[in-house]
Design a protein around this motif. Structure first.
Motif, PDB file in Angstrom:
ATOM      1  N   UNK A 162       0.831  -1.214   0.000  1.00 44.13           N
ATOM      2  CA  UNK A 162       0.000   0.000   0.000  1.00 44.13           C
ATOM      3  C   UNK A 162       0.864   1.261   0.000  1.00 44.13           C
ATOM      4  N   UNK A 163       2.160   1.109  -0.260  1.00 40.60           N
ATOM      5  CA  UNK A 163       3.032   2.263  -0.413  1.00 40.60           C
ATOM      6  C   UNK A 163       3.556   2.874   0.856  1.00 40.60           C
ATOM      7  N   UNK A 164       3.548   2.144   1.972  1.00 38.49           N
ATOM      8  CA  UNK A 164       4.034   2.671   3.250  1.00 38.49           C
ATOM      9  C   UNK A 164       5.457   2.170   3.492  1.00 38.49           C
ATOM     10  N   UNK A 165       6.384   3.104   3.715  1.00 43.43           N
ATOM     11  CA  UNK A 165       7.779   2.760   3.961  1.00 43.43           C
ATOM     12  C   UNK A 165       8.099   2.859   5.446  1.00 43.43           C
ATOM     13  N   UNK A 166       9.037   2.049   5.937  1.00 39.39           N
ATOM     14  CA  UNK A 166       9.495   2.219   7.320  1.00 39.39           C
ATOM     15  C   UNK A 166      10.260   3.523   7.469  1.00 39.39           C
ATOM     16  N   UNK A 167      10.359   4.010   8.696  1.00 36.66           N
ATOM     17  CA  UNK A 167      11.064   5.265   8.956  1.00 36.66           C
ATOM     18  C   UNK A 167      12.534   5.152   8.562  1.00 36.66           C
ATOM     19  N   UNK A 168      13.114   6.270   8.164  1.00 35.17           N
ATOM     20  CA  UNK A 168      14.544   6.358   7.842  1.00 35.17           C
ATOM     21  C   UNK A 168      14.958   5.351   6.767  1.00 35.17           C
ATOM     22  N   UNK A 169      14.115   5.210   5.774  1.00 31.92           N
ATOM     23  CA  UNK A 169      14.380   4.271   4.684  1.00 31.92           C
ATOM     24  C   UNK A 169      14.162   4.976   3.351  1.00 31.92           C
ATOM     25  N   UNK A 170      15.102   4.791   2.450  1.00 36.36           N
ATOM     26  CA  UNK A 170      14.970   5.344   1.095  1.00 36.36           C
ATOM     27  C   UNK A 170      14.722   4.192   0.130  1.00 36.36           C
ATOM     28  N   UNK A 171      14.079   4.494  -0.975  1.00 37.51           N
ATOM     29  CA  UNK A 171      13.732   3.454  -1.929  1.00 37.51           C
ATOM     30  C   UNK A 171      13.992   3.912  -3.355  1.00 37.51           C
ATOM     31  N   UNK A 172      14.380   2.974  -4.192  1.00 35.63           N
ATOM     32  CA  UNK A 172      14.525   3.194  -5.626  1.00 35.63           C
ATOM     33  C   UNK A 172      13.941   1.983  -6.343  1.00 35.63           C
ATOM     34  N   UNK A 173      13.512   2.204  -7.574  1.00 35.49           N
ATOM     35  CA  UNK A 173      12.929   1.127  -8.365  1.00 35.49           C
ATOM     36  C   UNK A 173      13.805   0.816  -9.566  1.00 35.49           C
ATOM     37  N   UNK A 174      13.878  -0.454  -9.895  1.00 34.90           N
ATOM     38  CA  UNK A 174      14.536  -0.828 -11.147  1.00 34.90           C
ATOM     39  C   UNK A 174      13.650  -0.425 -12.313  1.00 34.90           C
ATOM     40  N   UNK A 175      14.198  -0.421 -13.502  1.00 30.14           N
ATOM     41  CA  UNK A 175      13.372  -0.209 -14.686  1.00 30.14           C
ATOM     42  C   UNK A 175      12.367  -1.362 -14.796  1.00 30.14           C
ATOM     43  N   UNK A 176      11.177  -1.056 -15.267  1.00 31.24           N
ATOM     44  CA  UNK A 176      10.153  -2.088 -15.420  1.00 31.24           C
ATOM     45  C   UNK A 176      10.498  -3.011 -16.584  1.00 31.24           C
ATOM     46  N   UNK A 177      10.162  -4.278 -16.427  1.00 33.20           N
ATOM     47  CA  UNK A 177      10.310  -5.262 -17.491  1.00 33.20           C
ATOM     48  C   UNK A 177       8.928  -5.725 -17.924  1.00 33.20           C
ATOM     49  N   UNK A 178       8.734  -5.861 -19.211  1.00 30.77           N
ATOM     50  CA  UNK A 178       7.446  -6.297 -19.738  1.00 30.77           C
ATOM     51  C   UNK A 178       7.642  -7.525 -20.619  1.00 30.77           C
ATOM     52  N   UNK A 179       6.692  -8.462 -20.531  1.00 27.37           N
ATOM     53  CA  UNK A 179       6.732  -9.657 -21.372  1.00 27.37           C
ATOM     54  C   UNK A 179       5.341  -9.930 -21.923  1.00 27.37           C
ATOM     55  N   UNK A 180       5.305 -10.495 -23.111  1.00 24.62           N
ATOM     56  CA  UNK A 180       4.058 -11.009 -23.666  1.00 24.62           C
ATOM     57  C   UNK A 180       3.780 -12.367 -23.019  1.00 24.62           C
ATOM     58  N   UNK A 181       2.629 -12.901 -23.265  1.00 22.01           N
ATOM     59  CA  UNK A 181       2.270 -14.180 -22.672  1.00 22.01           C
ATOM     60  C   UNK A 181       3.311 -15.253 -23.003  1.00 22.01           C
ATOM     61  N   UNK A 182       3.755 -15.951 -21.973  1.00 18.99           N
ATOM     62  CA  UNK A 182       4.742 -17.007 -22.150  1.00 18.99           C
ATOM     63  C   UNK A 182       6.134 -16.528 -22.469  1.00 18.99           C
ATOM     64  N   UNK A 183       6.389 -15.229 -22.338  1.00 17.17           N
ATOM     65  CA  UNK A 183       7.671 -14.673 -22.748  1.00 17.17           C
ATOM     66  C   UNK A 183       8.702 -14.640 -21.633  1.00 17.17           C
ATOM     67  N   UNK A 184       9.897 -14.212 -22.011  1.00 23.60           N
ATOM     68  CA  UNK A 184      10.988 -14.013 -21.065  1.00 23.60           C
ATOM     69  C   UNK A 184      11.732 -12.744 -21.459  1.00 23.60           C
ATOM     70  N   UNK A 185      12.045 -11.903 -20.492  1.00 25.81           N
ATOM     71  CA  UNK A 185      12.615 -10.582 -20.772  1.00 25.81           C
ATOM     72  C   UNK A 185      14.080 -10.616 -21.148  1.00 25.81           C
ATOM     73  N   UNK A 186      14.772 -11.697 -20.776  1.00 26.87           N
ATOM     74  CA  UNK A 186      16.228 -11.681 -20.844  1.00 26.87           C
ATOM     75  C   UNK A 186      16.782 -10.994 -19.608  1.00 26.87           C
ATOM     76  N   UNK A 187      18.022 -11.270 -19.283  1.00 31.42           N
ATOM     77  CA  UNK A 187      18.631 -10.715 -18.077  1.00 31.42           C
ATOM     78  C   UNK A 187      19.091  -9.274 -18.322  1.00 31.42           C
ATOM     79  N   UNK A 188      18.797  -8.420 -17.332  1.00 26.10           N
ATOM     80  CA  UNK A 188      19.203  -7.009 -17.360  1.00 26.10           C
ATOM     81  C   UNK A 188      20.041  -6.720 -16.117  1.00 26.10           C
ATOM     82  N   UNK A 189      20.784  -5.623 -16.154  1.00 21.67           N
ATOM     83  CA  UNK A 189      21.556  -5.193 -14.986  1.00 21.67           C
ATOM     84  C   UNK A 189      21.073  -3.825 -14.536  1.00 21.67           C
TER      85      UNK A 189
END
Length: 256
Positions: A162-189
């Protein structure tokens, strides 16, 4: 004498910078390749040791508020075979073919956490990890998912949902990966930079994504190292050494 003192000071700074650069090669994350397990590969990750059909990841904690969550440690050479607990479609392994962590963001995802010690308050640290998105065999539907990475205190899975973070904590997100049905994105860094607020902080990963058929976010080769000094720092150092040399030549010219 004054020029000599300045030069020695600059050399000391250079030595410290070189030391920091060498320290950057030391990975502060333990078991970042998920090779150390208590009960074999291709098992659901447990929260309490000794549960039948579950394995524990050394140095990591997986918890959804009740148990380890729908998280697994899988093996790249087995994940497309019936030997695997979870069979992924269209999967391509890493070159090392070893273990990796897998989490379903839509079904009891558990927070994967590790306490990182030995940090220097105020210093920057570089986090890198490999990740991918796949789909469990027998399921269909497109998916878009990403890793939410937290650095600070231990989060709770139901709070993150629900988007609630603990105190004194920072957050970052990786880039989103998308796949079609039955697909595989391949490995990213993915590469992120965090600043230490305490000498010991918790590094956490939580799978997030859109509604769809059962996807699995994958994680491997997690590394946290001291950030290499900025190029501007080296530029200032070299400029200072050049200035000292100019002053020395000017003084020598006056004496002549």
């Amino acid at each position: 004498m004054r020029i000599t003192s300045i030069l020695l000071s600059l050399l000391a700074v250079a030595a410290m910078s070189a030391g920091n650069a060498n320290a950057a090669s030391a990975n502060l994350v333990k078991n970042g390749d998920f090779s150390q397990v208590s009960n074999g590969n291709n098992n659901q990750v447990g929260h309490v040791a000794g549960v039948t059909g579950e394995t524990m990841l050394a140095n990591w904690t997986s918890y959804d508020g009740n148990n380890g969550g729908y998280n697994f440690v899988l093996n790249g050479t087995q994940v497309t075979t019936t030997d695997s607990r979870i069979w992924l479609q269209s999967f391509t392994p890493q070159t090392n073919g070893g273990n990796f962590f897998a989490s379903d963001p839509l079904y009891h995802a558990g927070v994967l956490s590790q306490t990182i010690s030995g940090l220097t308050v105020g210093d920057k640290y570089t986090l890198t990890f490999d990740y991918a998105l796949g789909q469990q065999s027998g399921n269909t539907g497109a998916n878009t998912d990403y890793w939410q990475v937290l650095f600070g205190q231990t989060p709770k899975a139901h709070d993150l949902e629900v988007g609630v973070l603990p105190a004194n904590t920072v957050t970052q997100n990786s880039a989103s990966l998308s796949i079609a049905t039955g697909g595989f994105s391949g490995w990213q860094t993915s590469t992120m930079t965090f600043t230490a607020a305490q000498a010991s902080q918790v590094l956490s990963f939580f799978a997030q994504g859109s509604a769809g058929a059962p996807p699995f976010l994958l994680l491997d080769n997690v590394s946290l190292t001291a950030a290499v000094p900025e190029p501007s720092t080296w530029g200032m150092l070299l400029g200072g050494i050049g200035l000292v040399g100019f002053m020395a030549r000017r003084r020598a010219a006056k004496r002549a």
